[in-house]
Design a protein around this motif. Structure first.
Motif, PDB file in Angstrom:
ATOM      1  N   ILE A   1       0.829  -1.196   0.000  1.00 32.83           N
ATOM      2  CA  ILE A   1       0.000   0.000   0.000  1.00 32.83           C
ATOM      3  C   ILE A   1       0.871   1.257   0.000  1.00 32.83           C
ATOM      4  O   ILE A   1       2.046   1.210   0.375  1.00 32.83           O
ATOM      5  CB  ILE A   1      -0.951   0.017   1.215  1.00 32.83           C
ATOM      6  N   ASP A   2       0.300   2.380  -0.401  1.00 32.62           N
ATOM      7  CA  ASP A   2       1.033   3.642  -0.439  1.00 32.62           C
ATOM      8  C   ASP A   2       1.399   4.102   0.970  1.00 32.62           C
ATOM      9  O   ASP A   2       0.663   3.865   1.931  1.00 32.62           O
ATOM     10  CB  ASP A   2       0.188   4.721  -1.124  1.00 32.62           C
ATOM     11  N   GLY A   3       2.532   4.761   1.082  1.00 34.55           N
ATOM     12  CA  GLY A   3       2.952   5.299   2.376  1.00 34.55           C
ATOM     13  C   GLY A   3       3.887   4.402   3.146  1.00 34.55           C
ATOM     14  O   GLY A   3       4.300   4.737   4.263  1.00 34.55           O
ATOM     15  N   VAL A   4       4.239   3.236   2.569  1.00 34.72           N
ATOM     16  CA  VAL A   4       5.115   2.270   3.248  1.00 34.72           C
ATOM     17  C   VAL A   4       6.557   2.464   2.774  1.00 34.72           C
ATOM     18  O   VAL A   4       6.811   2.628   1.582  1.00 34.72           O
ATOM     19  CB  VAL A   4       4.653   0.833   2.958  1.00 34.72           C
ATOM     20  N   LYS A   5       7.495   2.434   3.725  1.00 28.99           N
ATOM     21  CA  LYS A   5       8.917   2.516   3.397  1.00 28.99           C
ATOM     22  C   LYS A   5       9.526   1.122   3.467  1.00 28.99           C
ATOM     23  O   LYS A   5       8.929   0.199   4.028  1.00 28.99           O
ATOM     24  CB  LYS A   5       9.640   3.447   4.373  1.00 28.99           C
ATOM     25  N   VAL A   6      10.710   0.969   2.933  1.00 26.48           N
ATOM     26  CA  VAL A   6      11.421  -0.308   2.977  1.00 26.48           C
ATOM     27  C   VAL A   6      12.756  -0.092   3.679  1.00 26.48           C
ATOM     28  O   VAL A   6      13.459   0.886   3.423  1.00 26.48           O
ATOM     29  CB  VAL A   6      11.655  -0.879   1.566  1.00 26.48           C
ATOM     30  N   GLY A   7      13.085  -0.986   4.610  1.00 22.66           N
ATOM     31  CA  GLY A   7      14.342  -0.886   5.351  1.00 22.66           C
ATOM     32  C   GLY A   7      14.783  -2.243   5.836  1.00 22.66           C
ATOM     33  O   GLY A   7      14.208  -3.270   5.462  1.00 22.66           O
ATOM     34  N   GLY A   8      15.796  -2.252   6.691  1.00 23.12           N
ATOM     35  CA  GLY A   8      16.317  -3.510   7.203  1.00 23.12           C
ATOM     36  C   GLY A   8      16.508  -3.482   8.708  1.00 23.12           C
ATOM     37  O   GLY A   8      16.002  -2.601   9.399  1.00 23.12           O
ATOM     38  N   VAL A   9      17.247  -4.458   9.206  1.00 24.34           N
ATOM     39  CA  VAL A   9      17.462  -4.603  10.644  1.00 24.34           C
ATOM     40  C   VAL A   9      18.152  -3.372  11.237  1.00 24.34           C
ATOM     41  O   VAL A   9      17.829  -2.939  12.344  1.00 24.34           O
ATOM     42  CB  VAL A   9      18.288  -5.878  10.938  1.00 24.34           C
ATOM     43  N   ALA A  10      19.095  -2.802  10.495  1.00 23.99           N
ATOM     44  CA  ALA A  10      19.812  -1.629  11.007  1.00 23.99           C
ATOM     45  C   ALA A  10      18.851  -0.465  11.253  1.00 23.99           C
ATOM     46  O   ALA A  10      18.961   0.249  12.265  1.00 23.99           O
ATOM     47  CB  ALA A  10      20.908  -1.210  10.030  1.00 23.99           C
ATOM     48  N   THR A  11      17.887  -0.291  10.350  1.00 18.99           N
ATOM     49  CA  THR A  11      16.882   0.764  10.515  1.00 18.99           C
ATOM     50  C   THR A  11      16.070   0.528  11.778  1.00 18.99           C
ATOM     51  O   THR A  11      15.857   1.443  12.577  1.00 18.99           O
ATOM     52  CB  THR A  11      15.936   0.794   9.297  1.00 18.99           C
ATOM     53  N   MET A  12      15.630  -0.722  11.968  1.00 17.84           N
ATOM     54  CA  MET A  12      14.831  -1.068  13.144  1.00 17.84           C
ATOM     55  C   MET A  12      15.621  -0.856  14.432  1.00 17.84           C
ATOM     56  O   MET A  12      15.108  -0.315  15.418  1.00 17.84           O
ATOM     57  CB  MET A  12      14.356  -2.519  13.034  1.00 17.84           C
TER      58      MET A  12
END
Length: 223
Positions: free
Chosen positions: A199-210
């Protein structure tokens, strides 16, 4: 509202009487009075701590706001009931002035899928995995009392009658309020999902971001 303005609130929720005191303490506002019985509960709130009327006497107390106003939530589960709770907590925290990070991984990715997508080129295993995942929040099952799909329909009907927003409305509300929603890139690769399917508004990241979000937060939930 300006500092010193008074807000009168009437609610029908029994939990309001306790919650409004916590909300005032957390946001740096002053609860002047609260009362309630039956189905009506009332509160008077002074915005801030500035006394502009000599007739108003505030309780003597030092208001100490939390040093950190961020919350991080890791959404691992793909059950409807747990995901509803996740977004209620997230929007509640955002309302209390927190910056909220929601990190979706593995089965939790199903919540943020679009219910319809154009044909996307995938390899065989990616197609198999994505076919087995629920296609969006409307296809999620309950963790208990699923009743072959009847359970989710019943709980959605009850929520509507009780004035509780649907999961879809909660997701939209969270995004509109500024809740940061991140999908785990590694989980997307494993489950065969593409960014175009979310859905719109979702970003993508990884463990480092979390982990960075967690370092900046004073609460971390794994759901």
């Amino acid at each position: 509202m300006k500092d010193g303005d008074i807000l009168e609130v009437t609610a029908t929720d029994l939990g309001f009487i306790r919650d409004i005191e916590s909300w005032c303490k957390n946001t740096g506002n002053s609860l002047l009075e609260k009362e309630g019985a039956g189905e009506k509960y009332k509160a008077k709130i002074l915005k801030g701590n500035k006394i502009i009327d000599e007739e108003i006497t505030l309780p003597k107390r030092d208001i100490k706001l939390p040093s950190k106003k961020e919350k991080t939530m890791i959404i691992f589960d793909g059950d409807l009931d747990k995901d509803i709770a996740s977004f209620i907590i997230a929007t509640g925290a955002q309302t209390m002035g927190n910056k909220v990070h929601m990190f979706f991984t593995l089965w939790g990715l199903s919540i943020l899928r679009k219910d319809r997508t154009e044909n996307i080129k995938k390899d065989f295993m990616s197609k198999m995995f994505s076919m087995m995942l629920p296609k969006g929040s409307k296809k999620l099952k309950l963790s208990k009392m699923n009743f072959l799909g009847m359970g989710p329909k019943m709980i959605r009907n009850i929520m509507k009658k009780k004035g509780v927003k649907s999961l879809e409305d909660l997701i939209k509300k969270a995004i509109d309020m500024g809740v940061e929603i991140t999908d785990c890139q590694m989980s997307m690769d494993i489950m065969g999902l593409k960014i175009e399917e979310l859905i719109d508004g979702v970003k993508v990241g990884g463990v480092a971001t979390m982990l960075e979000d967690n370092d900046n937060s004073n609460m971390n939930l794994f759901i």
